[in-house]
Design a protein around this motif. Structure first.
Motif, PDB file in Angstrom:
ATOM      1  N   ASP A 285       3.125  -0.256   9.417  1.00 57.88           N
ATOM      2  CA  ASP A 285       2.121   0.407  10.252  1.00 57.88           C
ATOM      3  C   ASP A 285       2.765   1.432  11.181  1.00 57.88           C
ATOM      4  OD1 ASP A 285       0.144  -1.046   9.072  1.00 57.88           O
ATOM      5  OD2 ASP A 285      -0.076  -2.486  10.719  1.00 57.88           O
ATOM      6  N   PHE A 286       3.905   1.084  11.759  1.00 56.45           N
ATOM      7  CA  PHE A 286       4.598   2.020  12.653  1.00 56.45           C
ATOM      8  C   PHE A 286       4.992   3.284  11.910  1.00 56.45           C
ATOM      9  CE2 PHE A 286       8.812   3.587  13.984  1.00 56.45           C
ATOM     10  CZ  PHE A 286       8.497   4.050  15.255  1.00 56.45           C
ATOM     11  N   LEU A 287       5.561   3.140  10.729  1.00 55.79           N
ATOM     12  CA  LEU A 287       6.025   4.304   9.979  1.00 55.79           C
ATOM     13  C   LEU A 287       4.863   5.171   9.515  1.00 55.79           C
ATOM     14  CD1 LEU A 287       8.888   2.604   7.953  1.00 55.79           C
ATOM     15  CD2 LEU A 287       9.125   4.157   9.900  1.00 55.79           C
ATOM     16  N   ILE A 288       3.784   4.555   9.077  1.00 54.55           N
ATOM     17  CA  ILE A 288       2.621   5.338   8.659  1.00 54.55           C
ATOM     18  C   ILE A 288       2.049   6.110   9.843  1.00 54.55           C
ATOM     19  CG2 ILE A 288       0.231   5.163   7.853  1.00 54.55           C
ATOM     20  CD1 ILE A 288       1.140   2.911   6.009  1.00 54.55           C
ATOM     21  N   GLN A 289       1.989   5.458  10.994  1.00 51.85           N
ATOM     22  CA  GLN A 289       1.490   6.147  12.192  1.00 51.85           C
ATOM     23  C   GLN A 289       2.351   7.356  12.532  1.00 51.85           C
ATOM     24  OE1 GLN A 289       1.229   3.680  15.701  1.00 51.85           O
ATOM     25  NE2 GLN A 289       1.157   5.441  17.064  1.00 51.85           N
ATOM     26  N   ARG A 290       3.659   7.195  12.426  1.00 56.68           N
ATOM     27  CA  ARG A 290       4.567   8.310  12.744  1.00 56.68           C
ATOM     28  C   ARG A 290       4.414   9.450  11.726  1.00 56.68           C
ATOM     29  NH1 ARG A 290       6.971   9.749  16.875  1.00 56.68           N
ATOM     30  NH2 ARG A 290       9.151   9.781  16.209  1.00 56.68           N
ATOM     31  N   ILE A 291       4.249   9.119  10.468  1.00 53.09           N
ATOM     32  CA  ILE A 291       4.040  10.166   9.463  1.00 53.09           C
ATOM     33  C   ILE A 291       2.743  10.926   9.756  1.00 53.09           C
ATOM     34  CG2 ILE A 291       3.561  10.578   7.011  1.00 53.09           C
ATOM     35  CD1 ILE A 291       5.411   8.129   6.447  1.00 53.09           C
ATOM     36  N   GLN A 292       1.705  10.199  10.125  1.00 50.62           N
ATOM     37  CA  GLN A 292       0.437  10.848  10.455  1.00 50.62           C
ATOM     38  C   GLN A 292       0.578  11.762  11.668  1.00 50.62           C
ATOM     39  OE1 GLN A 292      -2.004   7.336  10.826  1.00 50.62           O
ATOM     40  NE2 GLN A 292      -2.613   7.362   8.669  1.00 50.62           N
ATOM     41  N   GLU A 293       1.389  11.347  12.637  1.00 47.44           N
ATOM     42  CA  GLU A 293       1.628  12.205  13.800  1.00 47.44           C
ATOM     43  C   GLU A 293       2.338  13.492  13.384  1.00 47.44           C
ATOM     44  OE1 GLU A 293       3.876   9.813  16.484  1.00 47.44           O
ATOM     45  OE2 GLU A 293       2.227   8.427  16.887  1.00 47.44           O
ATOM     46  N   ALA A 294       3.325  13.381  12.501  1.00 49.29           N
ATOM     47  CA  ALA A 294       4.039  14.564  12.029  1.00 49.29           C
ATOM     48  C   ALA A 294       3.123  15.492  11.247  1.00 49.29           C
ATOM     49  CB  ALA A 294       5.233  14.149  11.172  1.00 49.29           C
ATOM     50  N   ALA A 295       2.164  14.911  10.517  1.00 47.63           N
ATOM     51  CA  ALA A 295       1.250  15.691   9.690  1.00 47.63           C
ATOM     52  C   ALA A 295       0.262  16.507  10.514  1.00 47.63           C
ATOM     53  CB  ALA A 295       0.508  14.774   8.724  1.00 47.63           C
ATOM     54  N   ARG A 296       0.252  16.328  11.820  1.00 47.29           N
ATOM     55  CA  ARG A 296      -0.541  17.211  12.682  1.00 47.29           C
ATOM     56  C   ARG A 296       0.073  18.602  12.758  1.00 47.29           C
ATOM     57  NH1 ARG A 296      -0.575  14.243  18.224  1.00 47.29           N
ATOM     58  NH2 ARG A 296      -1.536  16.222  18.838  1.00 47.29           N
ATOM     59  N   TYR A 297       1.348  18.729  12.416  1.00 43.32           N
ATOM     60  CA  TYR A 297       2.060  19.992  12.584  1.00 43.32           C
ATOM     61  C   TYR A 297       2.453  20.663  11.273  1.00 43.32           C
ATOM     62  CZ  TYR A 297       2.233  18.225  17.299  1.00 43.32           C
ATOM     63  OH  TYR A 297       1.872  17.726  18.533  1.00 43.32           O
ATOM     64  N   MET A 298       2.383  19.940  10.156  1.00 38.87           N
ATOM     65  CA  MET A 298       2.597  20.547   8.842  1.00 38.87           C
ATOM     66  C   MET A 298       1.890  19.680   7.799  1.00 38.87           C
ATOM     67  SD  MET A 298       6.662  19.741   8.147  1.00 38.87           S
ATOM     68  CE  MET A 298       6.593  20.407   6.482  1.00 38.87           C
ATOM     69  N   ARG A 299       1.743  20.202   6.602  1.00 38.51           N
ATOM     70  CA  ARG A 299       0.959  19.515   5.583  1.00 38.51           C
ATOM     71  C   ARG A 299       1.620  18.206   5.166  1.00 38.51           C
ATOM     72  NH1 ARG A 299      -0.357  23.014   0.569  1.00 38.51           N
ATOM     73  NH2 ARG A 299       1.894  22.712   0.312  1.00 38.51           N
ATOM     74  N   LEU A 300       0.802  17.174   4.992  1.00 41.20           N
ATOM     75  CA  LEU A 300       1.310  15.882   4.558  1.00 41.20           C
ATOM     76  C   LEU A 300       2.043  16.000   3.229  1.00 41.20           C
ATOM     77  CD1 LEU A 300       1.407  12.783   5.052  1.00 41.20           C
ATOM     78  CD2 LEU A 300      -0.743  12.640   3.769  1.00 41.20           C
ATOM     79  N   GLU A 301       1.539  16.853   2.342  1.00 41.68           N
ATOM     80  CA  GLU A 301       2.163  16.977   1.023  1.00 41.68           C
ATOM     81  C   GLU A 301       3.544  17.626   1.084  1.00 41.68           C
ATOM     82  OE1 GLU A 301      -1.388  19.934   0.854  1.00 41.68           O
ATOM     83  OE2 GLU A 301      -0.871  18.097   1.954  1.00 41.68           O
ATOM     84  N   ASP A 302       3.899  18.213   2.219  1.00 43.90           N
ATOM     85  CA  ASP A 302       5.235  18.800   2.383  1.00 43.90           C
ATOM     86  C   ASP A 302       6.185  17.881   3.136  1.00 43.90           C
ATOM     87  OD1 ASP A 302       4.584  21.143   1.028  1.00 43.90           O
ATOM     88  OD2 ASP A 302       3.835  22.126   2.834  1.00 43.90           O
ATOM     89  N   LEU A 303       5.774  16.638   3.353  1.00 42.31           N
ATOM     90  CA  LEU A 303       6.597  15.658   4.057  1.00 42.31           C
ATOM     91  C   LEU A 303       7.111  14.583   3.106  1.00 42.31           C
ATOM     92  CD1 LEU A 303       4.402  15.164   7.265  1.00 42.31           C
ATOM     93  CD2 LEU A 303       6.605  16.367   7.128  1.00 42.31           C
ATOM     94  N   CYS A 304       8.238  14.011   3.446  1.00 45.88           N
ATOM     95  CA  CYS A 304       8.825  12.870   2.738  1.00 45.88           C
ATOM     96  C   CYS A 304       9.372  11.917   3.794  1.00 45.88           C
ATOM     97  CB  CYS A 304       9.960  13.332   1.802  1.00 45.88           C
ATOM     98  SG  CYS A 304       9.492  14.607   0.601  1.00 45.88           S
ATOM     99  N   LEU A 305       9.964  10.816   3.366  1.00 46.89           N
ATOM    100  CA  LEU A 305      10.441   9.783   4.292  1.00 46.89           C
ATOM    101  C   LEU A 305      11.842   9.335   3.897  1.00 46.89           C
ATOM    102  CD1 LEU A 305       9.837   7.752   6.631  1.00 46.89           C
ATOM    103  CD2 LEU A 305       8.920   6.218   4.868  1.00 46.89           C
ATOM    104  N   SER A 306      12.662   9.068   4.925  1.00 48.50           N
ATOM    105  CA  SER A 306      14.010   8.550   4.687  1.00 48.50           C
ATOM    106  C   SER A 306      14.524   7.864   5.955  1.00 48.50           C
ATOM    107  CB  SER A 306      14.976   9.688   4.318  1.00 48.50           C
ATOM    108  OG  SER A 306      15.353  10.420   5.471  1.00 48.50           O
TER     109      SER A 306
END
Length: 341
Positions: A285-306
């Motif tokens: 849940d924490f990681l998904i929330q953080r990804i969603q926060e990042a997606a406010r500034y660029m497209r989700l499809e241009d993001l990855c996780l590591s």
């Protein structure tokens, strides 16, 4: 999807017992482990080197190592040496090509290899550590050496190369900028100079090769050096011409996601949200929330996780157990499947 992958990792892995006795056997085993988890980008764990940067840099003609006067890693008395330039920089011999070729021979997935960014020839010692009279000549030679290195990796079949770079993230920290001034540099000008050199390097990459850049605030036995958000360097860093950016965002030390608004169209960002420094496992849940926060500034499809960095940037390793390392990589894969399918 080609690299970077939705679930990716920076590169280094904790060194196993018995590594020195049979390095190739250890690499085969760590490759098999990565494949069994489901990772697509496969590294040799950097088992072929002692330090993430020095083993490569010291093999360039004109480069030597000297004792490191600081700034020190938080909580650590031991300090890695720093590279200095003692003469004309040249790529005069193959460097780590055999290491890459062995990795490629033992995986059917995408063999990923990491080398230090050309910025690492300059940042720690600065102008005071460069023997050139003309700094433009130095940067020209550095770029030429790196173009030759990339051409050699490409000839060996490398399609996924990563430039590891602490320079941009370090320059977010006021104490590092002050150290740069003492070394004879203008810290305000350095991000642009570094980005220009990297553009000159990656502009010559062959078709079919992905070049990523990993930014880091220090990773040595779970210690770090620099802190501060990416805002002071973001526009320059994102102009460096690489295909993707592995960015450290695991703690408030890295600031917020706002600088992602400067990412150019078509570029990828791999969010380093999972700490490689601590054994505590981040929740889904924490990681998904953080990804969603990042997606406010660029497209989700241009993001990855590591993970935010490697688990063993030097032969010492970070302060967590192998099982904890693998659970963290499993968590990256789990969350990536949840977010991107």
């Amino acid at each position: 999807m080609g690299p970077p992958f939705r679930a990716d990792h920076v590169g280094s892995l904790l060194r196993p017992a018995g590594l020195k006795a049979d390095r190739h056997k250890a690499i085969r085993e760590v490759v098999a482990k990565q494949e069994s988890l489901g990772l697509e980008g496969i590294t040799d764990g950097e088992f072929s080197r002692e330090w993430w940067h020095l083993d490569f840099l010291k093999q360039l003609e004109g480069v030597a190592l000297r004792e490191n006067p600081g700034p020190r890693f938080a909580g650590s008395e031991e300090q890695p040496p720093i590279p200095i330039v003692t003469g004309k920089v040249r790529y005069a011999q193959p460097i780590m090509i055999d290491d890459f070729s062995f990795l490629k021979s033992v995986t059917k997935r995408t063999a990923k290899f990491t080398i230090p960014s050309p910025s690492m020839l300059h940042l720690r010692a600065g102008r005071a550590g460069i023997a050139y009279e003309d700094m433009d000549e130095f940067w020209h030679d550095a770029a030429a050496a790196y173009r030759a290195a990339i051409a050699a990796f490409a000839k060996a079949g490398c399609t996924y190369l990563q430039l590891d770079d602490v320079a941009f993230a370090y320059l977010c920290d006021p104490k590092i900028r002050e150290a740069c001034k003492k070394n004879g540099d203008d810290p305000a000008a350095l991000p642009g100079r570094y980005a220009r050199t990297i553009r000159e390097v990656v502009g010559a990459k062959p078709a079919g090769m992905t070049i990523a850049m990993h930014t880091c605030r220090g990773n040595f036995r779970s210690a770090w050096v620099a802190e501060g958000g990416y805002a002071p360097v973001a526009e320059a860093m994102f102009s460096s011409g690489v295909d993707a950016f592995f960015m450290e965002f695991d703690t408030s030390r890295a600031g917020g996601f706002e600088p992602l608004r400067f990412v150019p169209p078509g570029k990828k960002v791999v969010l380093g949200l999972v700490s490689s420094k601590t054994p505590q496992l981040e929740t889904v849940d924490f990681l998904i929330q953080r990804i969603q926060e990042a997606a406010r500034y660029m497209r989700l499809e241009d993001l990855c996780l590591s993970p935010q960095c490697g688990f063993s940037s030097t032969h010492h390793g970070n302060k967590l157990a192998p099982d904890e390392q693998w659970r963290k990589l499993e968590r990256v894969l789990e969350v990536a499947r949840e977010v991107w399918g």
